[in-house]
Every structure is written in structure tokens, then in C-alpha cells.
Design an enzyme around this catalytic site. Structure first.
Site, mmCIF file in Angstrom:
data_model
loop_
_atom_site.group_PDB
_atom_site.id
_atom_site.type_symbol
_atom_site.label_atom_id
_atom_site.label_comp_id
_atom_site.label_asym_id
_atom_site.label_seq_id
_atom_site.Cartn_x
_atom_site.Cartn_y
_atom_site.Cartn_z
ATOM 1 N N SER A 150 0.831 -1.215 0.000
ATOM 2 C CA SER A 150 0.000 0.000 0.000
ATOM 3 C C SER A 150 0.864 1.263 0.000
ATOM 4 O O SER A 150 0.487 2.285 -0.581
ATOM 5 C CB SER A 150 -0.975 0.010 1.186
ATOM 6 O OG SER A 150 -0.304 0.188 2.400
ATOM 7 N N MET A 153 10.670 -6.826 4.659
ATOM 8 C CA MET A 153 10.780 -7.437 5.982
ATOM 9 C C MET A 153 12.113 -8.162 6.206
ATOM 10 O O MET A 153 12.142 -9.282 6.718
ATOM 11 C CB MET A 153 9.597 -8.393 6.208
ATOM 12 C CG MET A 153 8.235 -7.715 6.127
ATOM 13 S SD MET A 153 8.091 -6.295 7.228
ATOM 14 C CE MET A 153 7.910 -7.147 8.787
ATOM 15 N N HIS A 165 8.514 3.456 8.865
ATOM 16 C CA HIS A 165 8.280 2.631 10.063
ATOM 17 C C HIS A 165 7.068 3.172 10.814
ATOM 18 O O HIS A 165 6.976 4.383 11.039
ATOM 19 C CB HIS A 165 9.525 2.660 10.958
ATOM 20 C CG HIS A 165 9.397 1.787 12.173
ATOM 21 N ND1 HIS A 165 9.582 0.415 12.123
ATOM 22 C CD2 HIS A 165 9.065 2.068 13.449
ATOM 23 C CE1 HIS A 165 9.383 -0.095 13.325
ATOM 24 N NE2 HIS A 165 9.067 0.887 14.147
ATOM 25 N N ASP A 179 16.121 0.478 12.258
ATOM 26 C CA ASP A 179 15.170 1.552 12.581
ATOM 27 C C ASP A 179 15.843 2.697 13.353
ATOM 28 O O ASP A 179 15.188 3.411 14.120
ATOM 29 C CB ASP A 179 13.970 1.008 13.391
ATOM 30 C CG ASP A 179 13.167 -0.013 12.594
ATOM 31 O OD1 ASP A 179 13.113 0.102 11.355
ATOM 32 O OD2 ASP A 179 12.592 -0.934 13.218
ATOM 33 N N GLU A 193 1.192 7.184 6.892
ATOM 34 C CA GLU A 193 2.357 6.668 6.148
ATOM 35 C C GLU A 193 2.237 7.034 4.675
ATOM 36 O O GLU A 193 3.202 7.441 4.031
ATOM 37 C CB GLU A 193 2.447 5.139 6.275
ATOM 38 C CG GLU A 193 2.743 4.644 7.668
ATOM 39 C CD GLU A 193 2.883 3.126 7.718
ATOM 40 O OE1 GLU A 193 3.451 2.534 6.788
ATOM 41 O OE2 GLU A 193 2.420 2.528 8.703
HETATM 42 C C1 GRF Z 1 3.812 -0.539 6.784
HETATM 43 O O1 GRF Z 1 3.116 -0.371 7.982
HETATM 44 C C2 GRF Z 1 5.231 -0.075 6.938
HETATM 45 O O2 GRF Z 1 5.368 1.023 7.784
HETATM 46 C C3 GRF Z 1 5.876 -1.269 7.559
HETATM 47 O O3 GRF Z 1 5.300 -2.371 6.901
HETATM 48 C C4 GRF Z 1 4.003 -2.005 6.448
HETATM 49 C C5 GRF Z 1 3.960 -2.258 4.970
HETATM 50 O O4 GRF Z 1 2.670 -2.049 4.443
HETATM 51 N N1 GRF Z 1 7.313 -1.186 7.448
HETATM 52 P P1 GRF Z 1 2.467 -2.007 2.876
HETATM 53 O O5 GRF Z 1 3.063 -3.279 2.297
HETATM 54 O O6 GRF Z 1 3.128 -0.777 2.343
HETATM 55 O O7 GRF Z 1 0.974 -1.965 2.677
#
Ligand code: GRF
Length: 210
Positions: free
Chosen positions: A15, A91, A110, A146, A175
Site C-alpha cells: 500500500s 521485511m 516505520h 530503525d 504513512e
Molecule cells: C507498513 O506499515 C510499513 O510502515 C511497515 O510495513 C508495512 C507495509 O505495508 N514497514 P504495505 O506493504 O506498504 O501496505
């Protein structure tokens, strides 16, 4: 003005990638996505890239040591002349060889107000700590997980009765605002690192809440 060439690294839903694509498409962000790379073959982020005719790269981590895997990522990015690496839900923890190669040219989003709640499940950590506000941070990536200099942060209140899901969802909305904005600030050359801190035109913007 030349468009900043970025690569987005994502492991899942994508997203945040979508927020970057949308900002570019509506002309708010002067960047071009050279590729989207993922360590997960069926990541939705790769699907989103394909839908927008962006090169989608699955880089298979299986059977590779960390250094070897990240050198494969670095090669792919360098081959595509990527100027800024954007980690958006990627991740994996990058080794120092990778973060130093891209020093000052790699950012991450983050979902907490760093330095509070680094690592996994920051929204859950915030709820357990009983803080009254949390938020999200776009920061430069360094060897310290982080822990690199913050570029932009947005605050989000923790409401009575919030669950991990509801807080996560409200943070995610922010975000999607600050990540494209931070990339635009970098594209405009308005971010520099001095004395271990990111100096920007404004470091914190507070969206209207409460
Ligand atoms: C987000 O909350 C980001 O901050 C964290 O992982 C999540 C990823 O969400 N690092 P998306 O794949 O961008 O929807």
C-alpha cells in the site's frame, strides 16, 4: 527537472508503494520507479507494479547467505541506475555492506514515532506501553535497525478502545502521506545529513487531529 530514479523494496501488500505510484501519477512527486523488488514471489506489491507497467523483480533469497543476497539486490539496483532505494514494508534486515553502499540514498517507513518502538509490531508495542500518541517515521537506513536519521514524522493519537488493527489503519493513512512527501523532499534536494541528523525544510508536520 530530471526525475529521481527510485526503486521500491517491498515484501507484502504494497500500500505504501501504491501511495508513491499515485503521487507520481497525479504529478505531486517528481520521481520515476525504476523497479519494484521483492523477496516474496507472490507479493501483492509486485502485482501492483505490473498493473502500472513498472518492472517487477522477484529476487529469491532462498539458499543465499545474507551478504550474497544483498549483493544480488545491489547489483540489480545499480544496473537500473537507481538513485534512491525506498524500503516500504521490506521485511529483512540489511547488512552493513548494503547500507553503507547506499548511505544517504536509502530510506524506510516505520509505523511508530522513532526512536520509540523500533522493530516488529510497533503498533502493539505502543498500545502495550499505554502512550497517548504514536505515528510513523520516514528515516534514512543505517546499519542500526530503525535507527537512522528521521526525515519526516506524522503523529497519530492513540484512542480509547484502539486495537492493534484500528491503530495500524490510522497510522497507515499517515504513512501514505509522509512517504511520498519525503521522497519529493529528497528529489528536490531539500534533505541533507549533517552530524548524524537529517536536515530538512521541516522535520515534523502534524496533521490535524483531535
Ligand atoms: C507498513 O506499515 C510499513 O510502515 C511497515 O510495513 C508495512 C507495509 O505495508 N514497514 P504495505 O506493504 O506498504 O501496505
Amino acid at each position: 527537472m530530471n526525475k529521481l530514479r527510485i526503486a521500491v523494496l517491498a515484501s507484502g501488500r504494497g500500500s505504501n508503494l501504491q501511495s508513491i505510484i499515485d503521487s507520481i501519477e497525479k504529478g505531486a512527486l517528481n520521481a520515476q520507479i525504476a523497479c519494484v523488488a521483492s523477496d516474496v514471489k507472490n507479493a501483492n506489491a509486485l502485482e501492483r507494479a505490473r498493473e502500472h507497467s513498472i518492472e517487477a523483480l522477484f529476487l529469491d533469497p532462498r539458499g543465499k547467505a545474507k551478504e550474497e543476497y544483498y549483493s544480488q539486490i545491489a547489483d540489480a539496483l545499480e544496473k537500473r541506475r537507481v538513485e534512491l532505494v525506498v524500503m516500504a514494508g521490506f521485511m529483512r534486515i540489511a547488512p552493513a555492506s548494503f547500507t553503507s553502499k547506499f548511505a544517504g540514498r536509502i530510506i524506510n517507513i516505520h509505523p511508530s514515532l522513532l526512536p520509540s518502538f523500533p522493530g516488529l509490531h510497533p503498533q502493539k508495542q505502543a498500545l502495550e506501553a499505554g502512550v497517548k500518541e504514536s505515528g510513523c517515521t520516514v528515516h534514512f537506513v543505517t546499519e542500526q535497525v530503525d535507527g537512522g536519521p528521521a526525515i519526516l514524522q506524522a503523529r497519530v493519537p492513540v484512542l480509547e478502545g484502539d486495537s492493534e488493527e484500528t491503530l495500524t489503519e490510522r497510522i497507515l493513512e499517515q504513512e501514505h502521506k509522509i512517504l511520498p512527501k519525503a521522497i519529493e523532499l529528497i528529489a528536490e534536494g531539500r534533505v541533507k545529513i549533517e552530524g548524524g541528523k537529517a536536515i530538512v525544510d521541516y522535520a515534523v508536520f502534524q496533521d490535524k487531529w483531535l
